[in-house]
Design a protein around this motif. Sequence first.
Motif, PDB file in Angstrom:
ATOM      1  N   GLU A  21      -9.062   6.544   5.505  1.00 26.89           N
ATOM      2  CA  GLU A  21      -8.327   7.789   5.704  1.00 26.89           C
ATOM      3  C   GLU A  21      -6.876   7.666   5.246  1.00 26.89           C
ATOM      4  O   GLU A  21      -6.343   8.563   4.580  1.00 26.89           O
ATOM      5  N   GLN A  22      -6.237   6.548   5.560  1.00 33.33           N
ATOM      6  CA  GLN A  22      -4.849   6.353   5.142  1.00 33.33           C
ATOM      7  C   GLN A  22      -4.733   6.294   3.623  1.00 33.33           C
ATOM      8  O   GLN A  22      -3.852   6.934   3.041  1.00 33.33           O
ATOM      9  N   GLN A  25      -5.168   9.732   2.105  1.00 39.63           N
ATOM     10  CA  GLN A  25      -3.962  10.556   2.184  1.00 39.63           C
ATOM     11  C   GLN A  25      -2.937  10.138   1.146  1.00 39.63           C
ATOM     12  O   GLN A  25      -2.278  10.980   0.536  1.00 39.63           O
ATOM     13  N   ASP A  28      -4.261  11.414  -2.420  1.00 37.42           N
ATOM     14  CA  ASP A  28      -4.789  12.780  -2.559  1.00 37.42           C
ATOM     15  C   ASP A  28      -6.289  12.759  -2.833  1.00 37.42           C
ATOM     16  O   ASP A  28      -6.778  13.428  -3.750  1.00 37.42           O
TER      17      ASP A  28
END
Length: 106
Positions: A21-22, A25, A28
């Motif tokens: 998830e990191q 982010q 993109d």
Amino acid sequence: MASPLGEKIKHLRNSKGLSLEQLAQMTDSSKSYLWELENREQANPSLEKINKLAVALDVTAEFLVSSPEPTPNNKVADEAFFRKYQLLPDLEKKKLRKILDAWEDE
């Protein structure tokens, strides 16, 4: 079986302590897309995506796609650092140069 690219991405992500998830982010991307890159045999990300991954993982795009080594060497780390430096605003570059000058004076 993961592709060499996928193995590198996963190794670098884990060594930096980043979750999917990191990293998603930071680049993109979606978590599922990154999972696919890390775990599927055929990984064909765009050049733009490779560049975003390289910046987020502190390596060069060339290292991700062509290096036979699983981990970056000092040359790759230096090139990645310089690319980050080039993206900094002028004021931040000036601060870094002052720090380097102070080290030189010691």
